[in-house]
Enzyme design. Structure first.
Site, PDB file in Angstrom:
ATOM      1  N   ASP A  98      99.177  14.478  50.814  1.00 33.98           N
ATOM      2  CA  ASP A  98      98.207  13.034  50.801  1.00 33.98           C
ATOM      3  C   ASP A  98      99.296  11.975  50.407  1.00 33.98           C
ATOM      4  OD1 ASP A  98      96.211  11.461  49.757  1.00 33.98           O
ATOM      5  OD2 ASP A  98      95.312  13.105  48.870  1.00 33.98           O
ATOM      6  N   ASP A 199      95.791   7.916  52.516  1.00 33.81           N
ATOM      7  CA  ASP A 199      95.023   7.419  51.626  1.00 33.81           C
ATOM      8  C   ASP A 199      94.704   5.765  51.702  1.00 33.81           C
ATOM      9  OD1 ASP A 199      93.728   7.760  48.790  1.00 33.81           O
ATOM     10  OD2 ASP A 199      94.765   5.977  48.374  1.00 33.81           O
ATOM     11  N   GLU A 256      92.025   8.169  55.769  1.00 38.42           N
ATOM     12  CA  GLU A 256      90.675   7.711  55.085  1.00 38.42           C
ATOM     13  C   GLU A 256      90.503   6.073  55.276  1.00 38.42           C
ATOM     14  OE1 GLU A 256      89.094   7.502  50.371  1.00 38.42           O
ATOM     15  OE2 GLU A 256      91.084   6.651  50.976  1.00 38.42           O
ATOM     16  N   HIS A 330      87.239  14.821  46.714  1.00 34.08           N
ATOM     17  CA  HIS A 330      87.178  14.496  45.123  1.00 34.08           C
ATOM     18  C   HIS A 330      86.920  13.348  44.903  1.00 34.08           C
ATOM     19  CE1 HIS A 330      90.508  12.509  47.407  1.00 34.08           C
ATOM     20  NE2 HIS A 330      90.583  11.900  46.088  1.00 34.08           N
ATOM     21  N   ASP A 331      86.286  12.335  45.764  1.00 31.24           N
ATOM     22  CA  ASP A 331      85.649  11.261  45.508  1.00 31.24           C
ATOM     23  C   ASP A 331      84.313  11.369  45.473  1.00 31.24           C
ATOM     24  OD1 ASP A 331      88.206   9.909  45.189  1.00 31.24           O
ATOM     25  OD2 ASP A 331      88.310   9.349  47.306  1.00 31.24           O
TER      26      ASP A 331
HETATM   27  C1  GLC Z   1      91.525   7.054  47.791  1.00 29.70           C
HETATM   28  C2  GLC Z   1      91.416   8.214  47.183  1.00 29.70           C
HETATM   29  C3  GLC Z   1      90.838   8.061  45.534  1.00 29.70           C
HETATM   30  C4  GLC Z   1      91.787   7.101  44.972  1.00 29.70           C
HETATM   31  C5  GLC Z   1      92.090   5.777  45.767  1.00 29.70           C
HETATM   32  C6  GLC Z   1      93.166   4.847  45.293  1.00 29.70           C
HETATM   33  O1  GLC Z   1      90.204   6.457  47.984  1.00 29.70           O
HETATM   34  O2  GLC Z   1      90.766   9.351  47.808  1.00 29.70           O
HETATM   35  O3  GLC Z   1      90.845   9.051  44.900  1.00 29.70           O
HETATM   36  O4  GLC Z   1      91.155   6.564  43.770  1.00 29.70           O
HETATM   37  O5  GLC Z   1      92.302   6.029  47.252  1.00 29.70           O
HETATM   38  O6  GLC Z   1      94.329   5.384  45.735  1.00 29.70           O
END
Ligand code: GLC
Ligand code: CA
Length: 559
Positions: A98, A199, A256, A330-331
């Site tokens: 990640d 991320d 993402e 995980h979100d």
């Molecule tokens: C992304 C991650 C999330 C995190 C955010 C800030 O959305 O998947 O879990 O809180 O970024 O890093």
């Protein structure tokens, strides 16, 4: 279409805190993951996305990194990470690290230096602005609630944090900083990893004036996306990043990328895109406005979900672009709780959902526990939640006049902790996740019924179905599923997911009756035979009576 190893992959996401605890402290760790590698391999996946394991104060569970080069002691050691990479490789599995580079932790040494001198070398790695009229530089709301600006005590400066205040945003306009980040990436790429899950990457560029926005909530702040998400010119940074890092290796990046409209798919993940593939947000909640408070998100129907999912597939294909279809991470809450009414929830409906997902165009991602049908977890009190964003949305619901009970309901539907409860391995105390009776986050009490052990040797279980489906995708029709076109059919049939995958003369028809009721379906005339089923169907006629939540794949011949 260009052949690439990562297009042929099937990915599995591990959330290290909750996967397997090897030393009884209640926190999952690298040794635990190493011990379970055979389980992962057995699923048939060959790409493993590891949520962050770097040193972190854990304000956002590792998405606040204080040292990009070292493993946090709670998870183990750098040597264990090397061992994981190596042992995964022996099993044909590549690791995706990640990569959290929109921000770091406020405990990162660069930020500590920056605080001492916001105008100095390290100050320029971050975004410091002077306040206006004794207030924040602008009224942007942070994604985890409150102002996106935090005052630096004893100065006129504020620093920007799009996420929590322990996650200061980097200043991507600073070339020196950018190249420090590329150094980190290359350090990991040198270890032979498969690449990165990147991320929150569409947040890295902001309007240089940080203009205030219309207030849209009782907190007096406003949503900053217009000036801080996928902002004009972001592509210069993204292509530079690609050229300086992954393109020098045979590595991939999955982004993402919230806020990327369909028109930009080609630019982001087309043949010469910034990334290999991306997670598209558009179909997650068909009624979802980006960053809308949870209690204001409207329910949606199965057909709205279908339309949004298919529109995403079609737009990607049109742009010659590659996506990473997913329903969980995980979100997000658990997909079986999200897309299947609770009275219908069973192996049959969950296998139907899996079929819809895994035969789509793109590199599918499965999240730990999805393969055994883990569900949302109901919490008795807000105190049982750990996630920073859940606590914020709970407060926002309360501030809008919702009762405690209603606000908890909202969290049950949306909380990120729904997917973060520990993995359910067996029916012993703490579900075999840990020897500790008190894991870091509450166990879902349904672990006695839903766990790996009870499904492992049952050929009718969801777990066995996932393995079967994955091996079907990788079997003799692999090229059709990987490189074939996506085309919808019978689009007006209610609650019926119907799509074709087409490569040259081969056509596969995927048909999923996503409802509890039976449905009569007249099959397309080109259909020749049935090649996959979640309910044991093996004979065909021109018209079939599909059972509730029946999923089948038919083979045809292109004329
Ligand atoms: C992304 C991650 C999330 C995190 C955010 C800030 O959305 O998947 O879990 O809180 O970024 O890093
Ligand atoms: Ca541990």
């Amino acid at each position: 279409m260009e052949k690439r190893w990562w297009k042929e992959a099937i990915a599995y996401q591990v959330y290290p805190l909750s996967f397997k605890d090897s030393n009884g402290d209640g926190i999952g760790d690298l040794r635990g993951i190493i011990d379970k590698l055979d389980y992962i391999k057995d699923l048939g996946v060959n790409l493993l996305w590891l949520s962050p394991v770097y040193c972190s104060p854990m304000k956002d569970n590792g998405y606040d990194i204080s040292d990009y080069y070292n493993v946090d002691p709670r998870f183990g050691t750098n040597e264990e990470l090397d061992e994981l990479i190596e042992k995964a490789k022996e099993r044909g599995i590549k690791i995706l690290m990640d990569l959290v580079i929109n921000h770091c932790s406020d405990s990162h040494p660069w930020f500590k230096e920056a605080l001492k001198d916001p105008e100095g070398k390290y100050g320029k790695y971050f975004i410091f602005k002077k306040g206006k009229d004794g207030k924040e530089p602008s009224n942007w709301r942070s994604i985890f609630g409150g102002s996106a600006w935090e005052k630096v005590e004893g100065t006129d400066y504020y620093y920007l944090h799009m996420f929590c205040k322990g996650q200061p945003d980097f200043n991507w306009n600073n070339k020196e900083l950018r190249f420090k980040l590329y150094e980190i990436m290359n350090h990991w790429l040198e270890k032979g990893i498969g690449g990165f899950r990147v991320d929150a990457i569409t947040h890295i560029k902001k309007d240089p004036n940080y203009p205030s926005v219309p207030v849209d909530g009782p907190d007096g702040f406003g949503e900053a996306a217009k000036y801080a998400l996928n902002y004009t010119g972001i592509g210069d940074f993204l292509s530079e990043m690609r050229d300086e890092t992954t393109s020098k290796y045979d590595a991939m990046m999955v982004a993402e990328a919230p806020g990327v409209p369909k028109e930009d798919f080609g630019e982001f993940v087309g043949n010469n895109g910034y990334f290999s593939m991306m997670f598209d947000f558009s179909y997650l909640y068909p009624s979802f406005e980006l960053k809308a408070p949870w209690h204001k998100i409207k329910p949606f129907t199965t057909d709205q979900f279908k339309e949004a999912l298919f529109a995403s597939q079609e737009a990607m294909q049109k742009a010659d672009a590659w996506q990473a279809p997913y329903l969980e991470n995980h979100d997000l809450p658990r997909s079986v709780s999200r897309y299947i009414p609770c009275e219908d929830l069973n192996r049959q409906s969950a296998s139907a959902l899996a079929t819809i997902l895994l035969l789509l165009r793109g590199t599918p991602f499965i999240y730990q526990g999805q393969e055994i049908g883990m569900t949302n977890c109901s919490m008795k009190s807000v105190k049982e939640y750990d996630d920073i964003s859940t606590l914020d949305y709970y407060q926002r619901a309360i501030a809008d006049g919702f009762s405690e009970e209603e606000s908890l309901e909202v969290c049950y539907d949306f909380s990120r902790d729904n997917s973060r409860t520990p993995m359910q391995w067996d029916d012993s105390i703490s579900a075999g996740f840990s020897d500790s009776e008190k894991p870091w986050l509450k166990m879902n009490p349904n672990y006695k019924e839903i766990n790996v052990e009870s499904q492992q040797d049952d050929k009718n279980s969801l777990l066995s179905f996932y393995k079967e489906l994955i091996s079907f995708r990788k079997g003799k029709f692999k090229d059709v599923f990987v490189y074939g076109d996506f085309e919808t059919f019978m689009t007006n049939e209610k609650n019926l997911f119907a799509y074709k995958r087409i490569l040259d003369k081969d056509v596969l028809f995927v048909l999923v009756n996503f409802q509890n009721e039976e449905k009569e379906v007249v099959l397309p005339s080109e259909v020749k035979e049935i090649v996959f089923s979640n309910s044991g169907r093996n004979e065909l006629s021109d018209t079939i009576q599909m059972k509730g939540y029946e999923a089948i794949v038919l083979r045809g011949q292109n004329q």
